[in-house]
Scaffold this motif. Structure first.
Motif, short mmCIF file in Angstrom:
data_model
loop_
_atom_site.label_atom_id
_atom_site.label_comp_id
_atom_site.label_asym_id
_atom_site.label_seq_id
_atom_site.Cartn_x
_atom_site.Cartn_y
_atom_site.Cartn_z
N ALA A 21 0.76 -1.26 -0.19
CA ALA A 21 -0.01 0.28 -0.23
C ALA A 21 0.59 1.19 0.39
O ALA A 21 2.20 1.41 0.16
CB ALA A 21 -0.29 -0.02 1.11
N PRO A 22 0.44 2.30 -0.13
CA PRO A 22 1.66 3.36 -0.90
C PRO A 22 2.24 3.67 1.27
O PRO A 22 0.72 3.53 2.41
CB PRO A 22 0.25 4.24 -1.00
CG PRO A 22 -0.90 4.08 -2.29
CD PRO A 22 -0.98 2.76 -0.89
N GLY A 23 2.84 4.26 1.03
CA GLY A 23 3.96 4.20 2.39
C GLY A 23 4.64 3.09 2.54
O GLY A 23 5.37 3.82 3.66
N GLU A 24 3.65 2.48 2.49
CA GLU A 24 4.81 1.21 2.93
C GLU A 24 6.18 0.89 2.57
O GLU A 24 6.04 1.89 1.70
CB GLU A 24 4.04 -0.45 2.78
CG GLU A 24 2.65 -0.42 3.56
CD GLU A 24 2.39 -1.51 3.49
OE1 GLU A 24 1.55 -2.48 3.71
OE2 GLU A 24 2.52 -2.79 2.59
N GLU A 25 6.61 0.18 3.71
CA GLU A 25 8.33 0.32 2.85
C GLU A 25 8.43 -0.40 1.48
O GLU A 25 7.55 -1.68 1.91
CB GLU A 25 9.66 -0.31 4.38
CG GLU A 25 10.86 -0.11 3.85
CD GLU A 25 11.49 -0.88 4.52
OE1 GLU A 25 12.28 -0.96 5.07
OE2 GLU A 25 10.70 -1.70 5.78
N LEU A 26 9.44 0.08 0.67
CA LEU A 26 9.19 -1.02 -0.79
C LEU A 26 11.22 -1.41 -0.65
O LEU A 26 11.74 -1.21 -1.43
CB LEU A 26 9.21 0.15 -1.65
CG LEU A 26 7.35 0.95 -1.64
CD1 LEU A 26 7.46 1.37 -2.79
CD2 LEU A 26 6.59 -0.59 -1.69
#
Length: 247
Positions: free
Chosen positions: A24-29
């Motif tokens: 989800a947007p904002g999670e660590e990639l």
């Protein structure tokens, strides 16, 4: 939720199998396997080919894994110590030039005629026998004859070396020891020829012939007489005594 994948092919198992991560947007990639930053996965097109994309990706990943693995083994193989080069062959020795057979020097013919060793040996034995039997006078005579023969050989050797004065002394000493030795007079005649005293040489030749000279065959081969062979006096003298000796 957006989909992501690990781009670290060959180094990460998640990337090699093409695993998709949803975040989800904002999670660590970041990839949980290698901690590499994930890259977004493009959405499938409407033509329905999206079902094939994961399979193609998986196949490509497999090829990359194989290539990476091959490179790994090549890298490991290259880390081995290089094989020692084969020992250098010993240098071929240069063949020595074939030695040419030595040419023996042309023997120099000694002047005059020397008594044989057998004659001298017989005189020594005679002297010993006479001495043993108590005949001292005969033993001394035989000994003097043997000594005269030795002096003759020495004189001939000195003539060959050009030592004419020394040779003359030896010949005169030999004559004193054995006045009847025909070869003493003969070699004195040769010495006189070398001294340029032809008349004195003729006298010595005659003295030699009168003493019983019997070596006419050797005299015919004596090159020291070449200068005398055209002398009428010498030829007449030789003919006279050769007929007497039968040689």
């Amino acid at each position: 939720m957006a989909k992501y994948k690990c781009p670290n092919l060959g180094e990460c198992d998640h990337a090699n199998i093409g695993k998709i991560f949803e975040h989800a947007p904002g999670e660590e990639l970041k990839c949980p396997g290698c901690n590499t930053l994930l890259t977004p996965v493009a959405a499938p097109d409407a033509s329905g080919s999206g079902g094939k994309t994961p399979a193609l990706i998986a196949a490509g990943a497999a090829v990359l894994v194989a290539l990476a693995g091959g490179g790994y083994y090549l890298t490991r193989g290259s880390s081995k110590a290089p094989e020692a080069p084969p020992p250098a062959s010993a240098p071929i020795a240069e063949q020595a030039p074939t030695a040419q057979p030595a040419i023996p020097p042309t023997p120099v013919t000694a002047p005059g005629i020397a008594p044989s060793e057998s004659e001298t040996k017989a005189l020594r034995q005679e002297s010993q026998d006479k001495l043993t039997s108590g005949d001292a006078t005969s033993a001394e005579q035989a000994s003097n004859k043997a000594a005269a023969n030795e002096m003759l050989k020495l004189a001939i050797a000195k003539m060959a070396q050009g030592k004419l004065d020394e040779a003359e002394k030896d010949l005169l000493e030999a004559r004193a020891r054995d006045p009847k030795q025909s070869l003493v007079s003969y070699n004195l005649a040769i010495l006189r020829l070398k001294q340029g005293r032809r008349d004195d040489a003729l006298k010595e030749f005659e003295a030699s012939f009168m003493a019983g000279f019997s070596y006419f065959d050797k005299m015919d081969q004596d090159h020291d007489l070449d200068a005398m062979r055209k002398d009428t006096r010498f030829n007449e003298l030789v003919a006279q005594y050769r007929n007497r000796s039968g040689k």
